[in-house]
Write a protein that holds these residues in place. Structure first.
Motif, PDB file in Angstrom:
ATOM      1  N   TYR A  58     -11.499 -81.418  -4.592  1.00  0.00           N
ATOM      2  CA  TYR A  58     -10.227 -81.518  -4.448  1.00  0.00           C
ATOM      3  C   TYR A  58      -9.682 -82.582  -5.537  1.00  0.00           C
ATOM      4  O   TYR A  58     -10.464 -83.774  -5.887  1.00  0.00           O
ATOM      5  N   HIS A  59      -8.844 -82.117  -6.424  1.00  0.00           N
ATOM      6  CA  HIS A  59      -8.267 -82.964  -7.387  1.00  0.00           C
ATOM      7  C   HIS A  59      -9.465 -83.362  -8.118  1.00  0.00           C
ATOM      8  O   HIS A  59      -9.712 -84.402  -8.748  1.00  0.00           O
ATOM      9  N   THR A  60     -10.430 -82.354  -8.604  1.00  0.00           N
ATOM     10  CA  THR A  60     -11.568 -82.672  -9.600  1.00  0.00           C
ATOM     11  C   THR A  60     -12.567 -83.365  -9.094  1.00  0.00           C
ATOM     12  O   THR A  60     -13.718 -83.819  -9.694  1.00  0.00           O
ATOM     13  N   GLN A  61     -12.531 -83.998  -7.733  1.00  0.00           N
ATOM     14  CA  GLN A  61     -13.113 -85.062  -7.127  1.00  0.00           C
ATOM     15  C   GLN A  61     -14.145 -84.573  -6.000  1.00  0.00           C
ATOM     16  O   GLN A  61     -13.872 -83.432  -5.287  1.00  0.00           O
ATOM     17  N   MET A  62     -15.178 -85.054  -5.746  1.00  0.00           N
ATOM     18  CA  MET A  62     -15.843 -85.122  -4.248  1.00  0.00           C
ATOM     19  C   MET A  62     -14.855 -85.795  -3.312  1.00  0.00           C
ATOM     20  O   MET A  62     -14.119 -86.680  -3.736  1.00  0.00           O
ATOM     21  N   PRO A  63     -15.222 -85.696  -2.129  1.00  0.00           N
ATOM     22  CA  PRO A  63     -14.402 -86.415  -0.887  1.00  0.00           C
ATOM     23  C   PRO A  63     -14.837 -88.012  -1.157  1.00  0.00           C
ATOM     24  O   PRO A  63     -15.840 -88.529  -1.535  1.00  0.00           O
ATOM     25  N   PHE A  66     -17.480 -89.408   0.572  1.00  0.00           N
ATOM     26  CA  PHE A  66     -18.912 -89.437   0.073  1.00  0.00           C
ATOM     27  C   PHE A  66     -19.282 -90.390  -0.786  1.00  0.00           C
ATOM     28  O   PHE A  66     -20.256 -91.208  -0.876  1.00  0.00           O
ATOM     29  N   LYS A  67     -18.461 -90.678  -1.844  1.00  0.00           N
ATOM     30  CA  LYS A  67     -18.270 -91.772  -2.771  1.00  0.00           C
ATOM     31  C   LYS A  67     -18.650 -93.106  -2.277  1.00  0.00           C
ATOM     32  O   LYS A  67     -19.588 -93.688  -2.502  1.00  0.00           O
ATOM     33  N   ASN A  68     -17.738 -93.213  -0.922  1.00  0.00           N
ATOM     34  CA  ASN A  68     -18.045 -94.592  -0.245  1.00  0.00           C
ATOM     35  C   ASN A  68     -19.304 -94.752   0.311  1.00  0.00           C
ATOM     36  O   ASN A  68     -19.996 -95.696   0.467  1.00  0.00           O
ATOM     37  N   LEU A  69     -19.910 -93.402   0.940  1.00  0.00           N
ATOM     38  CA  LEU A  69     -21.127 -93.506   1.507  1.00  0.00           C
ATOM     39  C   LEU A  69     -22.262 -93.924   0.690  1.00  0.00           C
ATOM     40  O   LEU A  69     -23.107 -94.664   0.913  1.00  0.00           O
ATOM     41  N   SER A  74     -26.071 -97.934  -1.765  1.00  0.00           N
ATOM     42  CA  SER A  74     -26.381 -98.537  -2.857  1.00  0.00           C
ATOM     43  C   SER A  74     -26.523-100.139  -2.685  1.00  0.00           C
ATOM     44  O   SER A  74     -27.314-100.623  -2.753  1.00  0.00           O
ATOM     45  N   ALA A  75     -25.189-100.486  -2.176  1.00  0.00           N
ATOM     46  CA  ALA A  75     -24.869-101.562  -2.106  1.00  0.00           C
ATOM     47  C   ALA A  75     -25.846-102.172  -1.246  1.00  0.00           C
ATOM     48  O   ALA A  75     -26.259-103.514  -1.224  1.00  0.00           O
ATOM     49  N   ILE A 104     -24.997 -88.464  -8.500  1.00  0.00           N
ATOM     50  CA  ILE A 104     -25.151 -89.693  -7.474  1.00  0.00           C
ATOM     51  C   ILE A 104     -26.447 -89.647  -7.023  1.00  0.00           C
ATOM     52  O   ILE A 104     -27.294 -90.701  -6.815  1.00  0.00           O
ATOM     53  N   LEU A 105     -26.934 -88.698  -6.538  1.00  0.00           N
ATOM     54  CA  LEU A 105     -28.316 -88.418  -5.594  1.00  0.00           C
ATOM     55  C   LEU A 105     -29.418 -88.886  -6.580  1.00  0.00           C
ATOM     56  O   LEU A 105     -30.273 -89.634  -6.221  1.00  0.00           O
ATOM     57  N   LYS A 106     -29.511 -88.171  -7.996  1.00  0.00           N
ATOM     58  CA  LYS A 106     -30.419 -88.669  -9.001  1.00  0.00           C
ATOM     59  C   LYS A 106     -30.463 -90.270  -8.976  1.00  0.00           C
ATOM     60  O   LYS A 106     -31.626 -90.776  -9.117  1.00  0.00           O
ATOM     61  N   LYS A 107     -29.225 -90.808  -9.184  1.00  0.00           N
ATOM     62  CA  LYS A 107     -29.375 -92.342  -9.283  1.00  0.00           C
ATOM     63  C   LYS A 107     -29.749 -93.392  -8.312  1.00  0.00           C
ATOM     64  O   LYS A 107     -30.422 -94.227  -8.521  1.00  0.00           O
ATOM     65  N   LEU A 108     -29.689 -92.402  -7.002  1.00  0.00           N
ATOM     66  CA  LEU A 108     -30.227 -93.199  -6.042  1.00  0.00           C
ATOM     67  C   LEU A 108     -31.828 -92.820  -5.723  1.00  0.00           C
ATOM     68  O   LEU A 108     -32.309 -93.394  -5.037  1.00  0.00           O
TER      69      LEU A 108
END
Ligand SMILES: Cc1cc2nc3c(=O)[nH]c(=O)nc-3n(C[C@H](O)[C@H](O)[C@H](O)COP(=O)(O)O)c2cc1C
Length: 146
Positions: A58-63, A66-69, A74-75, A104-108
């Motif tokens: 949506y609007h070129t983004q993931m929900p 998910f970003k927050n999750l 990570s935090a 993101i999964l790769k970074k984690l």
């Protein structure tokens, strides 16, 4: 028993159809437990051996959820290293979100299965078969690890 989480967001049901196909594919492996969900607390991610994320664009983004999750995971330094991860999702024209999830999964620290599966709007049978195959593949990789 190894555990797979299929987590998804879906506003108009297209990614949900894909999520159900991924989960069914994974469930065909008797050695694996599969949870299908649209919400999880960051701490609970650690309970799974593999996490497959269904993300429409949506609007070129993931929900944002998910970003927050993943930011929260990570935090809070929740250890997700070496879990298996992958992504899929429905899109209309650009479809960036599943690949953004993969990054993101790769970074984690996940071992990711690429490329993500994408379906334009409502998934056709070919896309649903690909989703089921992804579920089976992740389940097989976990069985082989035992
Ligand atoms: C407000 C809005 C914005 C959208 N933005 C994008 C976009 O940037 N790129 C894209 O590929 N599809 C975009 N789409 C299309 C959706 O990704 C597509 O309808 C998809 O099937 C929705 O999946 P869902 O049913 O699982 O929610 C947009 C749809 C809406 C309604």
């Amino acid at each position: 028993m190894r555990k797979i989480l299929v987590i998804y967001y879906s506003r108009s049901g297209n990614t949900e159809k894909m999520a159900k196909a991924v989960a069914e594919g994974a469930k065909s492996n008797p050695n694996i437990t599969v949870d299908l969900s649209y919400h999880i607390e960051a701490e609970d991610l650690a309970n799974y051996d593999a996490i497959i994320v269904g993300s429409p664009t949506y609007h070129t983004q993931m929900p944002i959820d998910f970003k927050n999750l993943f930011e929260e995971a990570s935090a809070k330094r929740i250890n997700l290293k070496d879990k298996i991860g992958s992504a899929f999702g429905s899109y209309g024209w650009s479809g960036e979100a599943p690949q953004a999830v993969i990054e993101i999964l790769k970074k984690l620290g996940f071992q990711v299965i690429e490329p993500p599966i994408r379906a334009k709007y409502s998934p056709d049978q070919k896309a649903l078969d690909e989703c089921a195959d992804l579920g089976k593949k992740v389940a097989r990789q976990l069985s082989d690890k035992q």
